[in-house]
Design an enzyme around this catalytic site. Sequence first.
Site: not given
Lengths: 211, 211, 331, 331
Positions: D56, D218
């Site tokens: 991320h 995700h």
Amino acid sequence: MADAWDVPLLTQWLTGFRDAVDQAGEELTALDSAIGDADHGSNMQRGLAAAVSAVTDAPPADCGAFFKTVGMSLVSNVGGASGPLYGTLFLRMGTVAGTAETLAIQLFGECLQAGLDGLVQRGKAQAGDKTMVDAMLPAVRAYDEVAADGGPMVSALTAAAQAAAQGRDGTTPMEAKKGRASYLGERSVGHQDPGATSMTLLFETAAKVFA
Amino acid sequence: MADAWDVPLLTQWLTGFRDAVDQAGEELTALDSAIGDADHGSNMQRGLAAAVSAVTDAPPADCGAFFKTVGMSLVSNVGGASGPLYGTLFLRMGTVAGTAETLAIQLFGECLQAGLDGLVQRGKAQAGDKTMVDAMLPAVRAYDEVAADGGPMVSALTAAAQAAAQGRDGTTPMEAKKGRASYLGERSVGHQDPGATSMTLLFETAAKVFA
Amino acid sequence: MKKFINDPSAVVTEALTGMAAAHPSLRVDVEQRIVYRARPKGAGKVALVSGGGSGHEPMHGGFVGAGMLDAACAGEVFTSPVPDQILAATKEVDNGAGVLHIVKNYTGDVMNFEMAAELAAADGVEVATVVTADDVAVQDSTYTAGRRGVGVTVLLEKIVGAAAESGADLTSITALAQRVSDGGRSMGVALTSGTVPAAGQPTFDLPEDQMEVGIGIHGEPGRRREPLAPAHEVAQMLVEPILDDADFTQGETIAFLNGMGATPEIELYLMYGEVAKILTDQGVTVARTLVGSYMTSLDMAGCSLTLLTADDELLRWWDAPVNTPGLRWGQ
Amino acid sequence: MKKFINDPSAVVTEALTGMAAAHPSLRVDVEQRIVYRARPKGAGKVALVSGGGSGHEPMHGGFVGAGMLDAACAGEVFTSPVPDQILAATKEVDNGAGVLHIVKNYTGDVMNFEMAAELAAADGVEVATVVTADDVAVQDSTYTAGRRGVGVTVLLEKIVGAAAESGADLTSITALAQRVSDGGRSMGVALTSGTVPAAGQPTFDLPEDQMEVGIGIHGEPGRRREPLAPAHEVAQMLVEPILDDADFTQGETIAFLNGMGATPEIELYLMYGEVAKILTDQGVTVARTLVGSYMTSLDMAGCSLTLLTADDELLRWWDAPVNTPGLRWGQ
Ligand SMILES: Nc1ncnc2c1ncn2[C@@H]1O[C@H](COP(=O)(O)OP(=O)(O)O)[C@@H](O)[C@H]1O
Ligand SMILES: Nc1ncnc2c1ncn2[C@@H]1O[C@H](COP(=O)(O)OP(=O)(O)O)[C@@H](O)[C@H]1O
Ligand SMILES: [Mg+2]
Ligand SMILES: [Mg+2]
Ligand SMILES: [Mg+2]
Ligand SMILES: [Mg+2]
């Protein structure tokens, strides 16, 4: 053959579980790709490699120590949802096992029940939420039934493994309520839960130890 | 039919060139994808749309004004390499054409030569560098040969178009020395130059005006 | 083609509209496609104008602001801006101290800036030009278009922008710019091709197991195709040709690892780790580092490495405050 | 799989190595995978610890620094960190004023942080926790895992980081964090799937003419698949469910348009232009804007929109200086 677990047999179980997960690694990740984030295979592989190292590097003195070492290894090396869940499961089994050097059919059943309780407490999933609980819950029930009849261990574990597999298959039509798959809502329907799949491998490899 | 250019015929030429480039837009971009940056088609389409608008919105008074309007439109709307190059070409043609209302075979030849000189001055490419010069240079030579024999215009332009096409085809085996294709070095060999391809359309549509 | 766009021919205008909405520190002339500072620099200071094709964001519009550019002209995607834009920007930002044009070495950019500079000079604006040409993938030669201007352009805009903010005159600003330009070397590699919106499909096909080595920033194929390699080998392919071309072992170096648009930061950092290892091994002292996607090539996956020789003066300008959407530090 | 990596299982460690090399302002414990400030915050101030799966970036490691986090724990790709890491980070940064854990609402993250917090408490460290859960794509319910924590996490780390820097105590810091968490709503869309290095292939297949609406961070598929739409329609799909879920027409709003990793800035700005238009039409007053890739999902192409209700206090913390690799302004 003995009809009770001891540290060498538990080690055999763990090693077998690791091998089974290694073998199924891609399948687990593929299942997790469909309704999760594509890491359940590598998560479990990483954790089990660490757990096997831990118990072979310094063989635990008793069954309780064995389970605690496995549980801590999983908690400390997996992360994600499955780390704390599988980790708690084994840690709780360890609490019940205590300093016992062997676990006969009754005591092992109590260990399993404690593990299941820990799993549910940690994850707050109910039956039908499309999680690993849907494999473990029926497995423990099936084990208990045979255990109540006095065994032998292989029958109890075989029944547990079959029930786990059935539970695992039963997750396919479910709509997930817990874990990442829940974000998919209805789209989670029609996919087998990865955690229930690895949990089934846990029981299948247990049965093989006594087969 | 008259054997000289005037503003309506020049407008017809420009419109024809725009249509041909519109038609060939994808091919030009594909050629520029192979050895450049995939924009020659859209660059030329954008510029020619603007040039056609400019000369139809306010029809120029004479041939010099026509070429200057086209040149300025291209300079102001294309950008990249082809904007200044085609722009300079037309601006220089405009300087030679001046206030003439018609351009007969001789004077138009001088316009072309001035345009070519401007193009070469601006871009500093030589014959064999794999650029639009490799189409324009032989085209102007072929035009001059027919013009020296007295025409007619259609023959001179047809010869020019054929020579341009041959020049364009000749760019394929060349290794680029100028423009983006030069960055590819030997890998530019085996691809036709996009600028030489659009330049050939310029001469082919000119010939069609008098056909 | 999978992109957040509407009409492919409106991409540049619409992106500038969004940029204007996002950054009150900028004044965007969407019509003319020029990005200005909302608060112009003080009188008597040299102004910096750059620009080029769009598709390289944040370069150049994102580098407009205190300590960097005064104006940036946005061309169509991968197409240099036109002289009209550059002229308008140049006249608008001139404070009487002259304007430096920062131009990347591409035929189109050079010619369009050249025409604008001639027109500006005719209008009485003093214009100097620096042309960056740092890409070692291309062999330098007087018979060709020369090397492409790539990563050093970002470093140059920062360093020279700081000097201009300090009030240095056009002659010394131009000399500094030339020094930065001369001291930079770059090399790039692509894992995928980008897609030009107007073209609608990738500029080139690149099989799953291949990469392009020696690319520029216009989605063009590189100098050669190679089998996909692990990061540590790719790092070698980036560093080696740079060190072969120029000596970076004397003095200090600014290292800039740039993402091409579709490469996420985790990969850029990993790659920088590999690059840093090799640089240390080769005796290169990195004084400052910049890792991120600052000069992109639409949605190309890839990266480029730029090394710039830096003395104390350059490092001082590098460290000086900058406040732009794309680069921001100090105060 | 086309990535700048070596061994897929070493990605996180190697990326942290590169991050350490690039940023002298950070102290990176590569072994334990914890990013600290090189210069810890003054004594007596509440410390902020966050973390989560890797992939991320720049979140969370890139948000460590003055005005934001004190430490960030990096898990494996898309896998939350383990309690050991979180515990170590928590004990290391505690200044005696307590530690706030900033946790995104995912089963794994919540459980691992929970275990760490229990262990830290046992060691005498006061720990409070805020769980972000701003993703409107997921319906909220006590019977499910609830909403995912997405974009508001970045805004929260900035705002609460500024407050912590000012010396506010743990109770008020926690209340502020909860207020930010409650006031944020997000919605995301993906054009392509990302590829988890260990998996080696895209998490899902997405045909050329389809997109996923209602995604998280995700790489998971979204709530539904839709035909690929022009940017102005996508903007509608982002804004509408957010405004349906909460009222943003009272007071002011911070708007955050986030790229998912492989979407270049030109598209993000274009998309923000479309979003801004709709927000204006709907009577939402945007006081501050953040556009860029701050919370990515590996190499996924896509974006998410976050709106956060902001009063003067929140805006003051938002504007306060921050100096991290990922966010930097003021001084
Ligand atoms: N709350 C929960 N209770 C029980 N099991 C859960 C819960 N949440 C997730 N799981 C199980 O965890 C599995 C996913 O594990 P894994 O992929 O390793 O972690 P993550 O979801 O963090 O990526 C799911 O397939 C499911 O069986
Ligand atoms: N120096 C030059 N002299 C003449 N023609 C050139 C030169 N450089 C490039 N060209 C021509 O320009 C064409 C490319 O134009 P275009 O794609 O529109 O611009 P750009 O290269 O800036 O993207 C090339 O195919 C070539 O024919
Ligand atoms: Mg998972
Ligand atoms: Mg081109
Ligand atoms: Mg171009
Ligand atoms: Mg995970």
